[in-house]
Design an enzyme around this catalytic site. Sequence first.
Site, PDB file in Angstrom:
ATOM      1  N   ASP A 137     -12.181  42.516   6.384  1.00 39.78           N
ATOM      2  CA  ASP A 137     -11.414  42.474   5.145  1.00 39.78           C
ATOM      3  C   ASP A 137     -12.311  42.660   3.928  1.00 39.78           C
ATOM      4  OD1 ASP A 137      -9.440  41.901   6.944  1.00 39.78           O
ATOM      5  OD2 ASP A 137      -9.305  39.782   6.423  1.00 39.78           O
TER       6      ASP A 137
ATOM      7  N   TYR B  20      -6.033  31.795  15.424  1.00 31.78           N
ATOM      8  CA  TYR B  20      -7.092  32.801  15.303  1.00 31.78           C
ATOM      9  C   TYR B  20      -8.365  32.288  15.971  1.00 31.78           C
ATOM     10  CZ  TYR B  20     -10.083  36.240  12.856  1.00 31.78           C
ATOM     11  OH  TYR B  20     -10.975  37.234  12.541  1.00 31.78           O
TER      12      TYR B  20
ATOM     13  N   GLU C 134     -15.702  32.602   2.690  1.00 34.43           N
ATOM     14  CA  GLU C 134     -14.498  32.387   3.494  1.00 34.43           C
ATOM     15  C   GLU C 134     -14.784  31.530   4.719  1.00 34.43           C
ATOM     16  OE1 GLU C 134     -10.831  34.954   5.409  1.00 34.43           O
ATOM     17  OE2 GLU C 134     -11.728  35.451   3.477  1.00 34.43           O
TER      18      GLU C 134
ATOM     19  N   HIS D 171      -8.525  42.216  15.855  1.00 31.18           N
ATOM     20  CA  HIS D 171      -9.378  41.214  16.502  1.00 31.18           C
ATOM     21  C   HIS D 171     -10.575  41.872  17.207  1.00 31.18           C
ATOM     22  CE1 HIS D 171      -6.980  37.474  15.956  1.00 31.18           C
ATOM     23  NE2 HIS D 171      -6.037  38.362  15.750  1.00 31.18           N
TER      24      HIS D 171
ATOM     25  N   SER E  43      -6.921  36.893   0.658  1.00 29.16           N
ATOM     26  CA  SER E  43      -8.103  36.035   0.480  1.00 29.16           C
ATOM     27  C   SER E  43      -9.339  36.862   0.166  1.00 29.16           C
ATOM     28  CB  SER E  43      -8.340  35.185   1.730  1.00 29.16           C
ATOM     29  OG  SER E  43      -8.507  35.994   2.879  1.00 29.16           O
TER      30      SER E  43
ATOM     31  N   GLY F  73       0.008  35.402   2.563  1.00 36.61           N
ATOM     32  CA  GLY F  73       0.477  35.104   3.912  1.00 36.61           C
ATOM     33  C   GLY F  73       1.012  36.299   4.657  1.00 36.61           C
ATOM     34  N   ALA F  74       0.770  37.516   4.140  1.00 36.95           N
ATOM     35  CA  ALA F  74       1.329  38.722   4.744  1.00 36.95           C
ATOM     36  C   ALA F  74       0.367  39.414   5.694  1.00 36.95           C
ATOM     37  CB  ALA F  74       1.760  39.699   3.652  1.00 36.95           C
TER      38      ALA F  74
ATOM     39  N   SER G  70      -4.796  40.471   3.652  1.00 33.04           N
ATOM     40  CA  SER G  70      -6.104  40.077   3.149  1.00 33.04           C
ATOM     41  C   SER G  70      -6.115  39.735   1.665  1.00 33.04           C
ATOM     42  CB  SER G  70      -7.139  41.175   3.434  1.00 33.04           C
ATOM     43  OG  SER G  70      -8.436  40.676   3.289  1.00 33.04           O
TER      44      SER G  70
END
Length: 388
Positions: free
Chosen positions: A184, A234, A172, A44, A137, A131-132, A135
């Site tokens: 990412d 997030y 995204e 973050h 996406s 979902g891990a 990245s």
Amino acid sequence: MNLLEPGSPDQIAADLRVAFEQRYGAPASVVGRAPGRVNLIGEHTDYNRGLVLPLALPHATYAAAAPRADGRVRVASLQDDATWEGTPAEAGPGGPQGWTAYAAGVLWALGEAGVDVPGVDLLVDGRVPLGAGLSSSAALECSVAVAVLALAGRDLDAAARQLVVDACIRAETEVAGAPTGGMDQTVSVLAQEGAALLVDFDSDETRPVTLDLDGLTLLVTDTRVSHELIDGGYAARRADCEAAAAELGVPSLRQADLGAVERLSDERVRARARHVVTEIDRVRPVADALAAGDRDTVERLFALSHASMRDDFEISCDELDAAVAVAVEAGAVGARMTGGGFGGSSVALVPDERVEAVMRAIDTEFALRGFAAPAHLRAEPSPGAGLV
């Protein structure tokens, strides 16, 4: 033990070409490949103009593509029945939904950047766990972008790679609606084999960091607690960081002083900012320690990072805490949760001879506590996106 292997890129691409021709009735012209990533330190911090240290995984997403003469776009996946069809202009905000927004949105973003995007048939094969927090996406976006740029006749030089990064971030954030700080996409495109990538989001500089992993394995554990960037957690953390910067009167938390942070009026915002400021300060020392084989520093800073994410940023969960604690107890040099949080994965630096013991210990702990069975993968620093 469930150890996820990345597979052979050449074989995956060959199989995808067969599936493409079966689906569309014509051969694919190109296959793009883009890796997922694991972040070693700096969580973050990207959207706070800070530092991050990710590396590209050998696990990747592949996109087979062929041009169409009618200007239409068709998008499909080997993993999901959802499809999308339209034009590149129709692939923008409010158009494709679900996973197709990440793929089709890239064509819109490339067009917005001045690329003459052709009509195209696309078929993707994702080998990054979903979902891990690894990245998947960005891997999807960047594999599509690489393939489409090739169809448009663009070489993947340094300028084109930056174009891919920027377009995929737009896809995204603006089409899929998922907030991203850009880490990412940056590492998926710019990573080098054998190295992590130190990224400074204030200066926009990147530097490969060759890792001294002699006798060590970077072990990633997917807790199977699904991590989503669009569920609000997030975005809420990002809003708290922006509120902290505004109260401090600085452009971003990269410019914030820890002493001033401790005087912030709101306890929650203060804790969020404390994590960001201290996490940024941990990145360069971890990069230096991993390059020098300094295990003691990695262990200490991984532990501080995980505690900060658990207590100040509040993005860990019982499964992540268990994976980290058990890994260390079973012999890992250091361990921490990785990624955006609210589920996802942990990363541990493990002596080669202890890898199986660490995986078994985590699996046993998860079973005893009634958690879903985790999966594991070896994070071998891999090259960034390209054609197969």
